[in-house]
Structure formats: structure tokens, C-alpha cells
Scaffold this motif. Sequence first.
Motif, PDB file in Angstrom:
ATOM      1  N   ASP A  28       1.817  -7.213  65.648  1.00  0.00           N
ATOM      2  CA  ASP A  28       2.270  -8.349  66.253  1.00  0.00           C
ATOM      3  C   ASP A  28       4.016  -8.893  65.270  1.00  0.00           C
ATOM      4  O   ASP A  28       4.701  -8.968  65.803  1.00  0.00           O
ATOM      5  N   ALA A  29       4.464  -8.251  64.281  1.00  0.00           N
ATOM      6  CA  ALA A  29       5.759  -7.577  63.825  1.00  0.00           C
ATOM      7  C   ALA A  29       6.228  -6.976  64.857  1.00  0.00           C
ATOM      8  O   ALA A  29       7.667  -7.112  65.323  1.00  0.00           O
ATOM      9  N   ALA A  30       5.962  -5.781  64.962  1.00  0.00           N
ATOM     10  CA  ALA A  30       6.440  -4.877  66.150  1.00  0.00           C
ATOM     11  C   ALA A  30       6.937  -5.873  67.795  1.00  0.00           C
ATOM     12  O   ALA A  30       7.833  -5.932  67.942  1.00  0.00           O
ATOM     13  N   ALA A  31       5.628  -6.649  68.391  1.00  0.00           N
ATOM     14  CA  ALA A  31       6.036  -7.483  68.920  1.00  0.00           C
ATOM     15  C   ALA A  31       7.248  -8.397  69.002  1.00  0.00           C
ATOM     16  O   ALA A  31       8.087  -8.396  70.297  1.00  0.00           O
ATOM     17  N   ARG A  32       6.804  -8.838  67.839  1.00  0.00           N
ATOM     18  CA  ARG A  32       8.389 -10.501  67.679  1.00  0.00           C
ATOM     19  C   ARG A  32      10.021  -9.247  67.279  1.00  0.00           C
ATOM     20  O   ARG A  32      10.672 -10.115  67.712  1.00  0.00           O
ATOM     21  N   TYR A  33      10.098  -8.017  67.355  1.00  0.00           N
ATOM     22  CA  TYR A  33      11.353  -7.204  67.704  1.00  0.00           C
ATOM     23  C   TYR A  33      11.159  -6.458  69.200  1.00  0.00           C
ATOM     24  O   TYR A  33      12.400  -6.318  69.499  1.00  0.00           O
ATOM     25  N   PHE A  35       9.418  -4.538  70.436  1.00  0.00           N
ATOM     26  CA  PHE A  35       8.760  -3.294  71.090  1.00  0.00           C
ATOM     27  C   PHE A  35       7.697  -3.008  72.227  1.00  0.00           C
ATOM     28  O   PHE A  35       6.699  -4.526  72.170  1.00  0.00           O
ATOM     29  N   ARG A  36       7.245  -2.586  72.692  1.00  0.00           N
ATOM     30  CA  ARG A  36       7.021  -2.497  73.841  1.00  0.00           C
ATOM     31  C   ARG A  36       5.354  -1.745  73.823  1.00  0.00           C
ATOM     32  O   ARG A  36       5.406  -0.912  73.642  1.00  0.00           O
ATOM     33  N   GLU A  37       4.176  -2.028  73.894  1.00  0.00           N
ATOM     34  CA  GLU A  37       3.020  -1.075  73.758  1.00  0.00           C
ATOM     35  C   GLU A  37       2.809  -0.314  74.883  1.00  0.00           C
ATOM     36  O   GLU A  37       3.063  -0.975  75.834  1.00  0.00           O
ATOM     37  N   SER A  94      14.711   1.256  80.774  1.00  0.00           N
ATOM     38  CA  SER A  94      16.134   0.503  80.568  1.00  0.00           C
ATOM     39  C   SER A  94      16.477   1.399  79.384  1.00  0.00           C
ATOM     40  O   SER A  94      15.270   1.599  78.438  1.00  0.00           O
ATOM     41  N   LYS A  95      17.228   1.596  78.474  1.00  0.00           N
ATOM     42  CA  LYS A  95      17.982   2.064  77.407  1.00  0.00           C
ATOM     43  C   LYS A  95      18.329   0.303  76.569  1.00  0.00           C
ATOM     44  O   LYS A  95      19.233  -0.545  76.779  1.00  0.00           O
ATOM     45  N   PRO A  96      18.262   0.225  75.434  1.00  0.00           N
ATOM     46  CA  PRO A  96      17.450   1.145  74.174  1.00  0.00           C
ATOM     47  C   PRO A  96      15.493   0.840  74.948  1.00  0.00           C
ATOM     48  O   PRO A  96      15.406  -0.263  75.073  1.00  0.00           O
ATOM     49  N   ILE A  97      15.034   2.267  74.646  1.00  0.00           N
ATOM     50  CA  ILE A  97      13.600   2.495  74.412  1.00  0.00           C
ATOM     51  C   ILE A  97      13.133   1.386  73.405  1.00  0.00           C
ATOM     52  O   ILE A  97      13.253   2.072  72.472  1.00  0.00           O
ATOM     53  N   LYS A  98      12.408   0.541  73.297  1.00  0.00           N
ATOM     54  CA  LYS A  98      11.556   0.636  71.810  1.00  0.00           C
ATOM     55  C   LYS A  98      10.062  -0.102  72.769  1.00  0.00           C
ATOM     56  O   LYS A  98       9.485  -0.683  73.233  1.00  0.00           O
TER      57      LYS A  98
END
Length: 431
Positions: A28-33, A35-37, A94-98
Motif C-alpha cells: 500500500d505504501a508503494a502504491a501511494r508513491y 509504483f505499479r505492481e 514511460s519514464k520514470p518506470i516505477k
Amino acid sequence: MYDRLKGFRDFYPEEMAARRRVIDTLEDAAARYGFREISTPALERTRMYVDKSGEEIVDELYAFEDKGGREVSLTPELTPTVARMVVAKQQALSKPIKWYSTRPFWRFEQVQQGRFREFYQTNVDIFGSSAPEADAEVLAYAADALTGLGLTGEDFEFRVSHRDILGGLLRSFDDDVAVRDAIRAVDKRAKVEETEYLGLLSDAGLAYEQAEEFDDLVVSGDLEEIAAFGGDDVEAAVENLQNVLAAAEDFGAREYCDVSLTTARGLDYYTGVVFECFDSTGEISRSVFGGGRYDDLIESFGGQPTPAVGVAPGLAPLSLLCQRAGVWPDEALATDYYVLTVGDTRGVAARIARDLRASGNVVETDVSDRSFGAQMGYADGVNAETVVIVGEQDLANGEVTVKDMGSGEQTTVPVDAFPGDRASPTYDDLR
């Protein structure tokens, strides 16, 4: 009976309930920034790891020939895989890739506290940005994930370093020094005796006196002195580290960061800022997890030059930190409702269960034709908060009984009005 393989673990429902809450917090923390799964395969070609780390890596892999005659390995880490994925679609992304993912990995290594042969990590990576803000965002994500678990700055610290500072310092002593071997020695500094550590630096090409001077500089952490000693390359690396820390201040993570140039990260592909998370109390002697910048890896996999930075919290060592700090989630089952049937009431009980589930509740009902007492015992065993008793006698009166399992209090309500408009009606709502 079959024994479980050494280094592999079973997780029963109570344990998995706690692990799931931790994984959800990390993700959840990653998604809030933003980042895509992603999802990645369990098998890769062994050559991918050999080309990156040398033939000796095979001894640490679960490597074998598959039925198609291909040399393959269970994935020991994610970074080569995501590098391969970036190269495959580099122009279209698309960059940046997260990206982020949580999955198991496998290494054939010595089993010890917090380290297993099958282990789970949440990997979080940014591709396509060399800016200090990218490094700082990874640090901020890691800090938010840990505080989201209930940890505080008194529980953990990020020891932040820079590989180019170490490499530049080493070359300032001797241009012919084997930088890779020397950095590996620095990575072992806390694990070996001083004489062995200095001997490893000497083996890498430093004179013994140079090794001592190098170590004194690194331990001091005096970035101004180090920049002046090391020349332009070291000065540029020091500036980059300071810029990352300044961005981390703005992103809310600086308070968790300590400059620690003895932190090296032993893997060869790291190129810039690196960091490791440690238990602040020292009770957990090993690093909890680490991360850093690896700007050359995508190009080494055949792609266009692409800077990258990432972090990978591992569940096993992270669980040690959370347990030490007293914030590991309770290993217990949670059930909102148990719908208990007495007599021929399955149709009504099933309707109530469906309505409660439709509102997002966790609901169980009898599937084993058990007695009233056995069903109540099961409801207690799965920590049901509320039991809805659907009995023939109550239904004859147009009612069901709602029982609060904590207090033991119960009341009857009209069956046609339950659950009604309420998403999660309890005894307190209905009495």
C-alpha cells in the motif's frame, strides 16, 4: 509422513494473517508513491545470473536442466529479471518506470536467523531517473512502509553510503587497486576481525598502512575531509550523497538516515548511493534489508543506458525487527460473522450470509451439518465477533438471534430486516 525441506517454511492461517497485513502495508505504501505492481516468473535462464555474477554463483542457485534441455534456475533475486523486462519494452515504457512486486525467491545457502532458502521480498524500483530525488523517494517509501507497520525512529535506522566515494577513495591510494574486491572487504568489515579486514584490503592491492588510513577516513564519515582527500571524483560523489540527503529531508525521511561509509552492499552492480536498514537497538545483528542505485545494469543487459535505484524489504528479517519492537501483527484469525443454523434453515441462513458478504464482511456458516454446540465452538475458534443464530423456532416468529461473542449478550431482530441497510450490524446496533 514427509519432512519439510530445510530452509523452507509452512505458514498456517494465523501466521499468514499477520504476514498478509505486513505485505499489504508494504504494498500500500508503494502504491501511494505511484509504483505499479508487476508479476515475474519463478524460473529464469541460469546464464543471466552467471553473466552478472560469474560462474561461482551457480553454487548458490537452485539450478537444473529442464525437460527442454535449457539450463534454468529458480530466481534468487528480482533485479536481473526486472532489468530484462525493462530492456524488452524499453522504448514503449514511460519514464520514470516505477514498479513493485512481492514474491518468493530461492537461494541454496546456509540457513540462519532471518535467512532461509525460500524467502519473500517486496521489491520497489525506479528506472529512468538519475536525480537525487529518485534515491530520496526510495528512502522515503521505505521509511513510510516501516512507520506504517508501527515502527518509529527509535526502532530502525538507514545507514547511507555511496559506492563512488568508496571507489574514488580507494583509487586515490592506488590506481591499480581491485576496487570490487576492496568494496567487498568493506561490506564484511563488521563481520570479521580487524586484522582479517585489513588483510582483505591488502589483498585487494592496498599497502597495510594505506588500508589503515583508508579505514580511518571511512569510519570518520567526515565528508568534507573525504572530498578534499579524494579529488574531483570523490567530491562529486560526496555532493551527490549530500543532495540525496537534502531531498530526503524534504521527503520526510532524513531523520532516519545516518551517513555510514562502512556500509558498502557487496553486490557488484551497485553504482551510487546505497543503504541498509538496521535495528537501532542492535539486538538484531544483521541488516534488516537494503537498497541502492544500480545505473549500469540495464545497459549490461543489452538496453539503452538507464539509471535505476531500488529497495527490497525481506519479510523474514523484517519480522524479526517488528517482533523485537512489539509491532508484529497478532497471529490470529478474524471473522466478522458466523451464521449458525439450527434445523432446516439453510436457505435463510445462506441469504443472510450472502447479504453480509456483499457488504465486505468476513462471514462463515456451517458446511458440516454440526450441532449447535459444535458450531458455537467453531465460531469461537475463528474469533467470530458476532454470531447470527438462524433457528427454526425463531424463524417461526419471523426473527433471528444476534449474539455478541465478546460480551455474550444477544437479542432478536426481524429476519426480513437483517442485515437491512446496515453494512455490518452488531448487537450494539440492534439491542
